[in-house]
Design a protein around this motif. Sequence first.
Motif, mmCIF file in Angstrom:
data_model
loop_
_atom_site.group_PDB
_atom_site.id
_atom_site.type_symbol
_atom_site.label_atom_id
_atom_site.label_comp_id
_atom_site.label_asym_id
_atom_site.label_seq_id
_atom_site.Cartn_x
_atom_site.Cartn_y
_atom_site.Cartn_z
ATOM 1 N N MET A 29 0.833 -1.211 -0.021
ATOM 2 C CA MET A 29 -0.116 0.086 0.027
ATOM 3 C C MET A 29 0.886 1.160 -0.115
ATOM 4 O O MET A 29 2.040 1.244 0.776
ATOM 5 N N LYS A 30 0.437 2.245 -0.794
ATOM 6 C CA LYS A 30 1.068 3.621 -0.572
ATOM 7 C C LYS A 30 0.123 4.862 -0.439
ATOM 8 O O LYS A 30 -0.823 4.803 -1.298
ATOM 9 N N CYS A 31 0.422 5.571 0.045
ATOM 10 C CA CYS A 31 -0.353 6.925 0.232
ATOM 11 C C CYS A 31 -0.403 7.895 -1.026
ATOM 12 O O CYS A 31 0.493 8.001 -1.440
ATOM 13 N N PRO A 32 -1.584 8.206 -1.368
ATOM 14 C CA PRO A 32 -1.843 8.715 -2.472
ATOM 15 C C PRO A 32 -1.478 10.144 -2.452
ATOM 16 O O PRO A 32 -1.470 10.866 -3.267
ATOM 17 N N TYR A 33 -1.105 10.761 -1.378
ATOM 18 C CA TYR A 33 -0.629 12.077 -1.108
ATOM 19 C C TYR A 33 1.082 12.211 -1.110
ATOM 20 O O TYR A 33 1.639 13.289 -1.633
ATOM 21 N N CYS A 34 1.694 11.394 -0.156
ATOM 22 C CA CYS A 34 3.016 11.554 0.080
ATOM 23 C C CYS A 34 3.843 10.456 -0.587
ATOM 24 O O CYS A 34 4.996 10.393 -0.410
ATOM 25 N N ASN A 35 2.964 9.516 -1.092
ATOM 26 C CA ASN A 35 3.766 8.299 -1.612
ATOM 27 C C ASN A 35 4.465 7.356 -0.613
ATOM 28 O O ASN A 35 5.064 6.526 -0.815
ATOM 29 N N GLY A 55 3.048 9.183 7.773
ATOM 30 C CA GLY A 55 4.186 10.106 7.096
ATOM 31 C C GLY A 55 3.327 11.554 7.127
ATOM 32 O O GLY A 55 3.715 12.393 8.000
ATOM 33 N N CYS A 56 2.453 11.616 6.224
ATOM 34 C CA CYS A 56 1.561 13.028 6.368
ATOM 35 C C CYS A 56 0.351 13.087 7.147
ATOM 36 O O CYS A 56 -0.079 14.125 7.060
ATOM 37 N N ARG A 57 -0.111 12.089 7.814
ATOM 38 C CA ARG A 57 -1.098 11.947 8.689
ATOM 39 C C ARG A 57 -2.399 11.965 8.131
ATOM 40 O O ARG A 57 -3.383 12.240 8.919
ATOM 41 N N LYS A 58 -2.406 12.046 6.858
ATOM 42 C CA LYS A 58 -3.681 12.082 6.146
ATOM 43 C C LYS A 58 -4.413 10.663 6.108
ATOM 44 O O LYS A 58 -4.037 9.706 5.881
ATOM 45 N N SER A 59 -5.854 10.750 6.282
ATOM 46 C CA SER A 59 -6.407 9.431 6.232
ATOM 47 C C SER A 59 -7.214 9.473 4.842
ATOM 48 O O SER A 59 -7.501 10.524 4.210
ATOM 49 N N PHE A 60 -7.330 8.164 4.142
ATOM 50 C CA PHE A 60 -7.878 8.218 2.831
ATOM 51 C C PHE A 60 -8.558 6.809 2.591
ATOM 52 O O PHE A 60 -8.413 5.812 3.562
#
Length: 290
Positions: A29-35, A55-60
């Motif tokens: 899995m990869k974060c769509p905002y910060c990779n 990393g960027c603390r965003k939820s998605f």
Amino acid sequence: MNTIQVMRQFQDDKACMAFLCEIRWKAKMKCPYCNGGNISKHQEKDRRDRLQCSGCRKSFSPTVNTILHKTHIPLFKWFLAISLLSEAKKSISSRQLARHLSLPVKTAYSLSQRIRKALLGTRSPLLKGIIELDETYIGGKPRFPNTGAKRGRGTKKTLVVGMLERGGSVINQVEKQYRKKQVRDMVLQNADVEKSSFYTDDYGAYNQIGRFAPHESVNHSMREYVRGDVHTNTIEGYWALVKRAWYGQHHHYTKKYTPLYIAESSFKYNNRKLHSSEVFNKIMDACINS
Ligand SMILES: [Zn+2]
């Protein structure tokens, strides 16, 4: 995957989400905002399960930036819609889809158009071998047949051009006109000309193909339809499928949306040899990754 299998396998949002994650990210899995790759599951009150990036603390959600982004329709209805659409050889109308899924017709329409849009983004590899070229016109029969409304070339209907590799795939485009330039672009952009030979009818714009590759034509205007191996019957059979979807299911679609319906027909034709679960996964992949 047929509807019964979908209903068994994807009974709730959790199962759907897990499948979407798998289609989107495979194992990693990869974060769509910060990779970033450090992702954990996260539950917000009254919301679907979400993923959280450390990393960027965003939820998605795995649907972010896809055609399912922020959808209010339960995910299992999306899954069922994809299954119904993929199983319907001559397509399915929004009214029919609305009845199957207990959705308003407008919602079913928007959902099916979004799936078709994803299919429009899928591309076939270059065609090679024996390739048939032809064009067709999509639209109803003239309402007043004796008023001089033309059929075929010269009509006001929507022009769709196609190239079909015998035993392989078809590539379609909606065009405003089909003259020398469009024929040349179509051939050079979509076929491996060094490994191909082309069969067409006797329309003059096809004559130039002989400059790139072996080319033979049948003289439709002289009522010659087959000469040994030379014919365009395979692509004409494909046009029949496209037209049955028009007459039997949709009855009408505007020029603007024709590419979406054609994308559905060509996708189904090109994946006709696959098992239904592979077709389902491919459509899912187009919806999530394109
Ligand atoms: Zn992040």
